[in-house]
Design a protein around this motif. Sequence first.
Motif, mmCIF file in Angstrom:
data_model
loop_
_atom_site.group_PDB
_atom_site.id
_atom_site.type_symbol
_atom_site.label_atom_id
_atom_site.label_comp_id
_atom_site.label_asym_id
_atom_site.label_seq_id
_atom_site.Cartn_x
_atom_site.Cartn_y
_atom_site.Cartn_z
ATOM 1 N N LYS A 79 33.621 40.315 44.675
ATOM 2 C CA LYS A 79 34.398 41.444 44.157
ATOM 3 C C LYS A 79 35.882 41.352 44.531
ATOM 4 O O LYS A 79 36.748 41.749 43.750
ATOM 5 C CB LYS A 79 33.806 42.765 44.646
ATOM 6 N N LYS A 80 36.215 40.812 45.693
ATOM 7 C CA LYS A 80 37.621 40.647 46.058
ATOM 8 C C LYS A 80 38.315 39.630 45.161
ATOM 9 O O LYS A 80 39.507 39.780 44.854
ATOM 10 C CB LYS A 80 37.735 40.218 47.526
ATOM 11 N N ALA A 81 37.553 38.621 44.729
ATOM 12 C CA ALA A 81 38.132 37.617 43.840
ATOM 13 C C ALA A 81 38.432 38.212 42.466
ATOM 14 O O ALA A 81 39.387 37.784 41.799
ATOM 15 C CB ALA A 81 37.180 36.420 43.710
ATOM 16 N N PHE A 82 37.668 39.197 42.022
ATOM 17 C CA PHE A 82 37.949 39.858 40.747
ATOM 18 C C PHE A 82 39.294 40.592 40.805
ATOM 19 O O PHE A 82 40.075 40.563 39.842
ATOM 20 C CB PHE A 82 36.821 40.840 40.397
ATOM 21 N N ASP A 83 39.539 41.275 41.916
ATOM 22 C CA ASP A 83 40.827 41.961 42.073
ATOM 23 C C ASP A 83 41.977 40.964 42.127
ATOM 24 O O ASP A 83 43.034 41.179 41.519
ATOM 25 C CB ASP A 83 40.809 42.804 43.352
ATOM 26 N N GLU A 84 41.791 39.859 42.833
ATOM 27 C CA GLU A 84 42.823 38.831 42.921
ATOM 28 C C GLU A 84 43.068 38.188 41.560
ATOM 29 O O GLU A 84 44.204 37.858 41.198
ATOM 30 C CB GLU A 84 42.388 37.764 43.939
ATOM 31 N N PHE A 85 42.003 38.020 40.792
ATOM 32 C CA PHE A 85 42.120 37.389 39.474
ATOM 33 C C PHE A 85 42.977 38.238 38.530
ATOM 34 O O PHE A 85 43.693 37.698 37.679
ATOM 35 C CB PHE A 85 40.726 37.194 38.874
ATOM 36 N N GLY A 86 42.933 39.561 38.704
ATOM 37 C CA GLY A 86 43.727 40.437 37.855
ATOM 38 C C GLY A 86 45.218 40.235 38.026
ATOM 39 O O GLY A 86 45.996 40.475 37.078
ATOM 40 N N PHE A 87 45.660 39.769 39.201
ATOM 41 C CA PHE A 87 47.084 39.529 39.433
ATOM 42 C C PHE A 87 47.552 38.204 38.835
ATOM 43 O O PHE A 87 48.752 38.027 38.611
ATOM 44 C CB PHE A 87 47.380 39.533 40.938
ATOM 45 N N HIS A 88 46.651 37.290 38.587
ATOM 46 C CA HIS A 88 47.019 35.957 38.099
ATOM 47 C C HIS A 88 46.747 35.776 36.609
ATOM 48 O O HIS A 88 47.200 34.795 36.028
ATOM 49 C CB HIS A 88 46.250 34.882 38.884
ATOM 50 N N ASP A 89 46.028 36.687 36.010
ATOM 51 C CA ASP A 89 45.708 36.579 34.585
ATOM 52 C C ASP A 89 46.006 37.930 33.932
ATOM 53 O O ASP A 89 45.228 38.884 34.055
ATOM 54 C CB ASP A 89 44.237 36.196 34.389
ATOM 55 N N THR A 90 47.125 37.996 33.246
ATOM 56 C CA THR A 90 47.537 39.257 32.626
ATOM 57 C C THR A 90 46.631 39.654 31.464
ATOM 58 O O THR A 90 46.445 40.843 31.187
ATOM 59 C CB THR A 90 48.986 39.147 32.125
ATOM 60 N N GLU A 91 46.055 38.663 30.772
ATOM 61 C CA GLU A 91 45.167 38.959 29.649
ATOM 62 C C GLU A 91 43.863 39.603 30.095
ATOM 63 O O GLU A 91 43.191 40.275 29.308
ATOM 64 C CB GLU A 91 44.867 37.683 28.864
ATOM 65 N N TYR A 92 43.530 39.405 31.359
ATOM 66 C CA TYR A 92 42.276 39.946 31.895
ATOM 67 C C TYR A 92 42.261 41.475 31.790
ATOM 68 O O TYR A 92 41.328 42.074 31.248
ATOM 69 C CB TYR A 92 42.110 39.491 33.337
ATOM 70 N N ALA A 93 43.315 42.108 32.273
ATOM 71 C CA ALA A 93 43.378 43.570 32.214
ATOM 72 C C ALA A 93 43.611 44.064 30.797
ATOM 73 O O ALA A 93 43.053 45.097 30.388
ATOM 74 C CB ALA A 93 44.489 44.078 33.143
ATOM 75 N N ASN A 94 44.418 43.326 30.004
ATOM 76 C CA ASN A 94 44.708 43.767 28.640
ATOM 77 C C ASN A 94 43.463 43.740 27.757
ATOM 78 O O ASN A 94 43.181 44.692 27.027
ATOM 79 C CB ASN A 94 45.801 42.892 28.024
ATOM 80 N N GLU A 95 42.716 42.635 27.839
ATOM 81 C CA GLU A 95 41.553 42.493 26.959
ATOM 82 C C GLU A 95 40.439 43.450 27.338
ATOM 83 O O GLU A 95 39.836 44.089 26.472
ATOM 84 C CB GLU A 95 41.046 41.050 27.008
#
Length: 466
Positions: free
Chosen positions: A371-387
């Motif tokens: 779950k911590k990696a999911f939060d970290e991934f949101g900072f490195h992939d802008t499309e993640y939150a948009n999609e």
Amino acid sequence: MSLKHEEDDDCSISKPIEHGLSTPPTVSGSTNMRLPSHKKRKNRSEAWNHFIQLEPKSDKRAQCKYCDILIRYEKGTTSMRNHVLRCPNNPNKEVNKRQKVSASSTTDGNINSLSYGRFDQELCQEELLKMFVEAELPFRFVEHVAFRRYLNALQPRFKIPSRHTLSQNIVTLWNARKVHLKNFLSQHCQRVCLTTDTWTSPQNQSYMCLTAHFIDNDWNLYKKILNFRQVISHTGEAIAKFVESCLHEWGLSRVLTLTVDYATSNDTRIQHLKQRLLSWNNLVLKGEYIHMRSCAHILSLIVSSGLKEINKYVLRIRAAVKYIRSSPSRFMKFKECVGKQNIEHKGHICLDVETRWDSTYLMLDAAFKHKKAFDEFGFHDTEYANELGKGIGLPSYEDWGYVESILPFLSIFYEATLRISGTSYVTSNMYMLEVFGIWNGINHLLKSNGTSSATYKMAEKMKKNM
């Protein structure tokens, strides 16, 4: 049957040799250099895996483990090895004859020559067939240039079959094994318990598998797949006729039980088959208990009904996992985030199959550990939150907290399913214990003060379906 080799204790322990000299011997030309103390060398010959060294050792005799004959080994173990190859009680006699290999070594330990035993075309042919069947290789692979070049390097005398010959030989091997199994069933199978299942492939073709479980005359449990065929219809009468034809084909008439999924359509199938078996007059208690329902399928239905109550929490996590696993570059970036967060879990996130609750449990379990990696991934992939924001949204802290609370409860079902789904051991004696354990887990969740409303509804629905 596996053969356990035992080595004599005196052969496996090296002891120093007593020279009986008052002073140690010296090497000529050097009065200060002493010979190193000599130790008995281990019996390195493979012949000692089949013989027992007798006392006293000075007699130089060994006893065969299979026929108890005594062999002298004064000049080496050649006579012992030859006896193993022709011993009538040796279970591996034929294998040893075919696979006999002798090697001569140089002084530095490197093998400089090999002499092989008799080349057996039939044995190589049979092993090739087994390899294609067990590895599920396509038949055209036997005609591949690289594969043929490799076989020619191993044994130039081996005649490599074509793919058509290979397919024909596999059918011939299957027929031979079928005759062998049929004879075994006629001699060792008194009562048989059948398990059947049907499903539809992505090509919209229906298949059915019939499995037999039985105990032989020596009380060994066996599981054999009798038939795997395409069926035209899923109706009860059609399935009953299919099972009946399989029983005729294998010469089986003494059926104890028939286990099927917990579905109302199976009731009709069982009735058709029961009437037919009653005419053979081979049912126990007139077939009153012939219909057995799969307990693993029942547990699956119970959990699936409960997961519907928490579907909104699962959907967001499933969408996040699906986004990451849909692209190799995204998945690599996610693994980098896992490394940055120092997550020690060795497994990776996996996407579930929505119709299989156990895969949903494994997905939630793996995702929660990352779950911590999911939060970290949101900072490195802008499309993640948009999609995901355009749809049902990103996994929230509430989602992770809820998953954390239900994972121990779902693990009870998962571990119970694993235990009662075994095929190499008897599971009926464990069924009631697993049911009681699940029942106590549901009651504990319902009585717990910290249980959320969604979790309470999930447990309540599971209890109702039990």
